[in-house]
Scaffold this motif. Structure first.
Motif, PDB file in Angstrom:
ATOM      1  N   ASN A  20     -63.529  -5.989 -46.630  1.00  0.00           N
ATOM      2  CA  ASN A  20     -63.081  -7.150 -46.065  1.00  0.00           C
ATOM      3  C   ASN A  20     -64.087  -8.387 -45.661  1.00  0.00           C
ATOM      4  O   ASN A  20     -63.767  -9.195 -45.129  1.00  0.00           O
ATOM      5  N   THR A  21     -65.026  -8.256 -46.549  1.00  0.00           N
ATOM      6  CA  THR A  21     -66.185  -9.251 -46.605  1.00  0.00           C
ATOM      7  C   THR A  21     -65.623 -10.839 -46.714  1.00  0.00           C
ATOM      8  O   THR A  21     -64.478 -10.971 -47.424  1.00  0.00           O
ATOM      9  N   LYS A  44     -71.063   3.252 -33.382  1.00  0.00           N
ATOM     10  CA  LYS A  44     -71.665   3.065 -31.926  1.00  0.00           C
ATOM     11  C   LYS A  44     -70.673   3.424 -31.019  1.00  0.00           C
ATOM     12  O   LYS A  44     -69.466   3.052 -31.170  1.00  0.00           O
ATOM     13  N   VAL A  91     -67.408  -3.809 -41.618  1.00  0.00           N
ATOM     14  CA  VAL A  91     -68.535  -3.718 -40.763  1.00  0.00           C
ATOM     15  C   VAL A  91     -69.155  -5.072 -40.791  1.00  0.00           C
ATOM     16  O   VAL A  91     -68.647  -6.206 -41.460  1.00  0.00           O
ATOM     17  N   THR A 151     -63.798  -7.030 -34.654  1.00  0.00           N
ATOM     18  CA  THR A 151     -62.628  -8.117 -34.451  1.00  0.00           C
ATOM     19  C   THR A 151     -61.599  -7.930 -35.510  1.00  0.00           C
ATOM     20  O   THR A 151     -60.427  -7.881 -35.263  1.00  0.00           O
ATOM     21  N   HIS A 199     -59.401  -9.095 -48.323  1.00  0.00           N
ATOM     22  CA  HIS A 199     -59.840 -10.131 -47.219  1.00  0.00           C
ATOM     23  C   HIS A 199     -58.559 -10.466 -46.307  1.00  0.00           C
ATOM     24  O   HIS A 199     -57.708 -11.300 -46.590  1.00  0.00           O
ATOM     25  N   LYS A 254     -73.781  -3.563 -46.002  1.00  0.00           N
ATOM     26  CA  LYS A 254     -72.448  -3.222 -46.914  1.00  0.00           C
ATOM     27  C   LYS A 254     -73.285  -2.314 -48.207  1.00  0.00           C
ATOM     28  O   LYS A 254     -72.519  -1.227 -48.427  1.00  0.00           O
ATOM     29  N   ALA A 265     -68.778   0.499 -29.042  1.00  0.00           N
ATOM     30  CA  ALA A 265     -68.012  -0.131 -30.003  1.00  0.00           C
ATOM     31  C   ALA A 265     -66.645   0.350 -30.300  1.00  0.00           C
ATOM     32  O   ALA A 265     -65.780  -0.438 -30.463  1.00  0.00           O
ATOM     33  N   ILE A 305     -63.238   4.116 -38.020  1.00  0.00           N
ATOM     34  CA  ILE A 305     -64.578   4.658 -37.724  1.00  0.00           C
ATOM     35  C   ILE A 305     -65.588   3.872 -37.286  1.00  0.00           C
ATOM     36  O   ILE A 305     -65.674   2.872 -37.885  1.00  0.00           O
ATOM     37  N   SER A 331     -57.832 -13.602 -39.449  1.00  0.00           N
ATOM     38  CA  SER A 331     -58.079 -13.243 -38.085  1.00  0.00           C
ATOM     39  C   SER A 331     -57.051 -13.762 -37.315  1.00  0.00           C
ATOM     40  O   SER A 331     -56.865 -15.329 -37.401  1.00  0.00           O
TER      41      SER A 331
HETATM   42  N1  NAD Z   1     -64.048 -12.453 -37.722  1.00  0.00           N
HETATM   43  C1  NAD Z   1     -63.250 -12.973 -38.651  1.00  0.00           C
HETATM   44  O1  NAD Z   1     -62.503 -13.983 -38.625  1.00  0.00           O
HETATM   45  C2  NAD Z   1     -63.213 -12.340 -40.250  1.00  0.00           C
HETATM   46  C3  NAD Z   1     -62.169 -12.880 -41.045  1.00  0.00           C
HETATM   47  C4  NAD Z   1     -62.310 -12.160 -42.382  1.00  0.00           C
HETATM   48  C5  NAD Z   1     -63.112 -11.138 -42.559  1.00  0.00           C
HETATM   49  N2  NAD Z   1     -64.139 -11.002 -41.837  1.00  0.00           N
HETATM   50  C6  NAD Z   1     -65.169 -10.013 -42.333  1.00  0.00           C
HETATM   51  O2  NAD Z   1     -65.044  -8.848 -41.811  1.00  0.00           O
HETATM   52  C7  NAD Z   1     -65.999  -8.037 -41.570  1.00  0.00           C
HETATM   53  C8  NAD Z   1     -66.145  -7.671 -40.011  1.00  0.00           C
HETATM   54  O3  NAD Z   1     -66.001  -8.976 -39.529  1.00  0.00           O
HETATM   55  P1  NAD Z   1     -65.744  -8.957 -37.735  1.00  0.00           P
HETATM   56  O4  NAD Z   1     -65.771 -10.073 -37.279  1.00  0.00           O
HETATM   57  O5  NAD Z   1     -64.780  -7.688 -37.607  1.00  0.00           O
HETATM   58  O6  NAD Z   1     -67.204  -8.119 -37.220  1.00  0.00           O
HETATM   59  P2  NAD Z   1     -67.649  -7.360 -35.642  1.00  0.00           P
HETATM   60  O7  NAD Z   1     -68.939  -7.822 -35.497  1.00  0.00           O
HETATM   61  O8  NAD Z   1     -66.553  -7.698 -34.723  1.00  0.00           O
HETATM   62  O9  NAD Z   1     -67.202  -5.904 -36.068  1.00  0.00           O
HETATM   63  C9  NAD Z   1     -68.151  -5.031 -36.901  1.00  0.00           C
HETATM   64  C10 NAD Z   1     -68.038  -3.497 -36.507  1.00  0.00           C
HETATM   65  O10 NAD Z   1     -68.500  -2.860 -37.283  1.00  0.00           O
HETATM   66  C11 NAD Z   1     -69.290  -1.847 -36.593  1.00  0.00           C
HETATM   67  N3  NAD Z   1     -70.311  -1.265 -37.703  1.00  0.00           N
HETATM   68  C12 NAD Z   1     -71.397  -1.916 -38.273  1.00  0.00           C
HETATM   69  N4  NAD Z   1     -71.994  -0.620 -38.820  1.00  0.00           N
HETATM   70  C13 NAD Z   1     -71.220   0.035 -39.057  1.00  0.00           C
HETATM   71  C14 NAD Z   1     -71.174   1.262 -39.996  1.00  0.00           C
HETATM   72  N5  NAD Z   1     -72.148   1.496 -40.865  1.00  0.00           N
HETATM   73  N6  NAD Z   1     -70.229   2.008 -39.667  1.00  0.00           N
HETATM   74  C15 NAD Z   1     -69.006   1.869 -38.636  1.00  0.00           C
HETATM   75  N7  NAD Z   1     -69.056   0.885 -38.216  1.00  0.00           N
HETATM   76  C16 NAD Z   1     -70.080  -0.226 -38.343  1.00  0.00           C
HETATM   77  C17 NAD Z   1     -70.000  -2.526 -35.476  1.00  0.00           C
HETATM   78  O11 NAD Z   1     -70.361  -1.630 -34.388  1.00  0.00           O
HETATM   79  C18 NAD Z   1     -68.691  -3.594 -35.076  1.00  0.00           C
HETATM   80  O12 NAD Z   1     -68.170  -2.814 -34.057  1.00  0.00           O
HETATM   81  C19 NAD Z   1     -67.162  -9.012 -41.892  1.00  0.00           C
HETATM   82  O13 NAD Z   1     -67.578  -8.598 -43.354  1.00  0.00           O
HETATM   83  C20 NAD Z   1     -66.611 -10.315 -41.817  1.00  0.00           C
HETATM   84  O14 NAD Z   1     -67.213 -11.366 -42.795  1.00  0.00           O
HETATM   85  C21 NAD Z   1     -64.236 -11.674 -40.641  1.00  0.00           C
END
Ligand code: NAD
Length: 701
Positions: A412-413, A330, A385, A308, A435, A392, A333, A327, A438
């Motif tokens: 981006n945690t 999978k 991720v 996302t 940070h 992490k 993904a 990068i 979305s």
């Molecule tokens: N979704 C939100 O609204 C939001 C907002 C701000 C911050 N965040 C943060 O952003 C981060 C990602 O969230 P997201 O919602 O995009 O998650 P997500 O699950 O949609 O995407 C994470 C992706 O990372 C990939 N991944 C996992 N391990 C990996 C690795 N070692 N190398 C490369 N790719 C890897 C996975 O295959 C997956 O496609 C998290 O830390 C989350 O807390 C999310």
């Protein structure tokens, strides 16, 4: 006779320079000089025309915003009396525009007889963005020059047009490709030889386009504003003034505009929007990061994770011209992530906002790969991720080994401790939180999370790169949820308690939307999904302090498999293919059962209580954040809330809201909530001190 460097004679044309760095704003000192120069030209028998241009990079950036609401803004010679002098004279005056002519700068240019401009110059009336209307005649002159439709668009959006469009619209008379002053003087010579020359825009009594002058046109436009700019007075007043240009003779239209301007300039809406304007400038000043701090060059960006967030982040950088490696671990993904990016860009093309060629160039800058070693080329890595410390850890250890020296390593945690993440590397000074919100390709806010070891150079580099991708960086310290998410959890808690105490999701949402939030709490949660919050509540349950109460409503809803829109149901239910929330009696039953279980007797809840409980929860937590030094100033919190959480700009952000209500009142109410609802409401010590000292968050000393 004036002899200074801002007044020159070219043949029989006087050239006057507006000279007030950095943006030639029409402050009092500049007006005194301009008025003297104009008089000198008019009194000089050898002069038959005047060119007015800007010194430096632009024509004029507008009024002096700092002087708004002060006597100096109207001290003589006022811009009105200078304009009156131009209009009373017989000598043609040409405004020669380069860079920007904005706000009062454009109003002044429009009151000259002619306008010429360099390619790329921007002309606009952005006052509405500060909750104002162009009060220097702009609403009366612009429609006379370009017609109702274009004038209304420019004035109610505040968006500038470039000189080519300005020429098409009739806002300028000529585009000058070469030297601007030379071209403007030549233009003036031609005008003089073609006497009688044109009168100024004030004298053109008849509206240029008759199509736009009908009552029906303005009624339709008013309805559009009511829908799209809900609750905002400034766009409405802008429209009323443009309409007045068609209803009233020029001088009466000017008086009407002045009267409406005076109402707006004293409104909370405009004060709030000006507060946010200055807040953005203040946020650029970061303690311990001198303005001349060296920055690292960033050309190549690696984004880890194509989920996302990663996809949206990659788009933001590619759109701004950066090379991006996306990068993934999978293949499926990666494919899904790249597919989403293509879909998002395609929708921008279908809305006509970008050309296919533009989009192709942007997509070509994103290289998707499964090869982790691609991070080695990156100047900046952004990790997006899974939100799991073990993941992490693995990623940052690998980054430490693979990245080139000096690369900026960002996470981006949303909630995890950036200091802990930095400790997985041997280069903690290079680790920082970025940070994003979305959807990351759309949302403007980025919380820049400064770890205890993050170097000033890395902070300065990130501030600059975030601005380059068109976003707003706000520096925050490390704490659970940083600023936005930490505060929002208190707001969410109260919204949930209000359900148990007697409200319904639709009542809470409507009250919050009426207050001005972009979306109510529960419709928003259904959109974002309930599962992430559920997972984190389960994770944190063992560490919850026993003296605090927790609502079970959200957990119960999740246990029913209702995770929001994506499962067709959450706090509301959704018809297939629709995003319209429909109130659901099943949820009313869940709420009633939770209330009974917690021994709560449900009662009628007023909209006022809904707004106070949720907003004061934000304010109290904001004050605690401020007192802990997680942000430098209250206005940083306001920026985060307005740009990341749909808080209404017209209310200036939660901390500005508190100042507007009065801290004594806010504090007293929080003390009452503390007595009635328990420890969640422990008042912030800073809030108490400010309230008792008669201070505000804006001026705490
Ligand atoms: N979704 C939100 O609204 C939001 C907002 C701000 C911050 N965040 C943060 O952003 C981060 C990602 O969230 P997201 O919602 O995009 O998650 P997500 O699950 O949609 O995407 C994470 C992706 O990372 C990939 N991944 C996992 N391990 C990996 C690795 N070692 N190398 C490369 N790719 C890897 C996975 O295959 C997956 O496609 C998290 O830390 C989350 O807390 C999310």
């Amino acid at each position: 006779m004036t002899t200074d460097s801002n007044y020159a004679i070219h043949g029989s044309t006087a050239v006057i320079y507006l000279d007030n760095p950095p943006v030639n704003s029409l402050g009092h000192a500049l007006r005194v000089q301009l008025d003297a120069h104009l008089r000198a030209a008019i009194d000089d028998p050898s002069v038959d025309s005047v060119v007015i241009t800007g010194r430096g990079k632009l024509f004029c950036g507008g009024a002096d915003v700092k002087a708004f609401n002060t006597p100096m803004s109207r001290a003589e010679p006022s811009s009105r009396s200078i304009i009156a002098r131009i209009e009373a004279g017989t000598m043609p005056v040409v405004a020669a525009i380069h860079g920007n002519a904005l706000g009062l700068g454009l109003e002044f240019a429009m009151s000259c007889h002619y306008r010429v401009a360099s390619p790329g110059a921007r002309l606009g009336l952005p006052e509405v963005k500060l909750g104002l209307l162009p009060g220097g005649g702009g609403t009366q002159r612009l429609p006379r020059l370009v017609g109702a439709q274009a004038a209304l668009r420019m004035i109610t959006t505040g968006d500038a047009v470039d000189s080519r469009e300005a020429l098409e619209l009739g806002l300028i008379d000529e585009l000058i490709e070469g030297d601007l002053v030379e071209g403007a003087v030549a233009f003036a010579r031609r005008i003089v030889s073609q006497a009688p020359h044109r009168v100024t825009s004030r004298m053109r009594a008849e509206p240029v386009d008759t199509e736009g002058s009908t009552t029906a046109f303005f009624a339709a436009q008013r309805a559009v504003l009511e829908r799209d700019r809900r609750g905002l007075a400034a766009p409405r007043e802008c429209l009323a003034c443009v309409e007045a240009a068609y209803r009233l003779p020029f001088d009466e239209g000017m008086a009407f505009e002045r009267e409406r301007f005076d109402v707006l300039v004293n409104s909370v809406e405009s004060k709030a929007m000006r507060h946010l304007f200055f807040a953005e400038r203040a946020a650029a000043r970061v303690e311990g990061v001198a303005p001349d701090t060296a920055q690292r060059p960033i050309r190549h960006v690696a984004v880890l994770g194509a989920g996302t967030m990663g996809g949206g982040i990659a788009m933001s950088f590619a759109s701004a011209g950066f090379q991006v490696s996306l990068i993934e671990s999978k293949p499926e993904a990666l494919e899904r992530g790249l597919g989403n990016i293509r879909k998002n860009y395609a929708s921008t093309v279908s809305k006509g906002r970008l050309s296919q060629a533009d989009v192709d160039a942007r997509i070509a800058r994103i290289g998707g790969t499964l090869d982790f070693q691609a991070v080695a080329q990156a100047d900046l890595v952004i990790e997006a991720v899974f939100e799991d410390m073990a993941v992490k850890k693995e990623v940052f250890e690998k980054l430490d080994a693979a990245c080139k020296p000096g690369a900026v390593l960002a996470t981006n945690t949303s909630r995890l401790d950036v200091n802990t993440i930095a400790s997985f590397t041997r280069r903690q000074q290079d680790v920082i939180g970025l940070h994003f919100f979305s959807p990351a390709n759309v949302m403007r806010l980025v919380e820049v999370v400064r770890g205890q070891a993050t170097s000033p150079e890395v902070i300065a580099t990130c501030l600059s790169v975030v601005r380059k991708i068109g976003k707003l960086p706000v520096v925050v310290g490390v704490c659970d949820g940083f600023v936005g998410n930490r505060m929002v959890s208190h707001y969410a808690r109260e919204a949930e308690f209000l359900l148990e105490e007697g409200a319904t999701p639709q009542q809470v949402d409507r009250a919050l939307q009426d207050f001005g939030l972009a979306m109510g709490r529960f419709a928003m949660t259904d959109l974002a999904g309930l599962d992430i919050g559920w997972a984190s509540r389960k994770r944190l349950a063992p560490t919850r302090p026993a003296h605090l109460r927790y609502s079970k409503v959200a957990d119960r809803i999740c246990e029913m498999g209702r995770f929001g829109q994506k499962t067709g149901a959450g706090y509301y239910r959704y018809e297939s293919g629709s995003r319209t929330p429909i109130p659901d009696p099943e949820i009313d039953a869940v709420i009633a059962a939770c209330a009974a279980e917690a021994g709560i007797e449900r009662r009628p809840i007023s909209d006022e209580e809904i707004v106070e409980r949720t907003m004061y929860a934000l304010i109290n937590e904001g004050a605690k954040i401020l007192e802990e030094g997680v942000v430098q100033r209250a206005s940083d919190i306001d920026l985060i809330y307005v740009n990341g959480y749909g808080f209404p700009a017209r209310r200036g952000g939660p901390m500005f809201l508190a100042d507007t209500i009065g801290l004594a009142k806010v504090y007293a109410r929080i003390c009452q909530f503390h007595a009635t609802h328990g420890e969640w409401w422990k008042p912030s010590a800073l809030l108490q001190r400010l309230a008792e000292g008669g201070k505000t968050f804006a001026k705490p000393e």
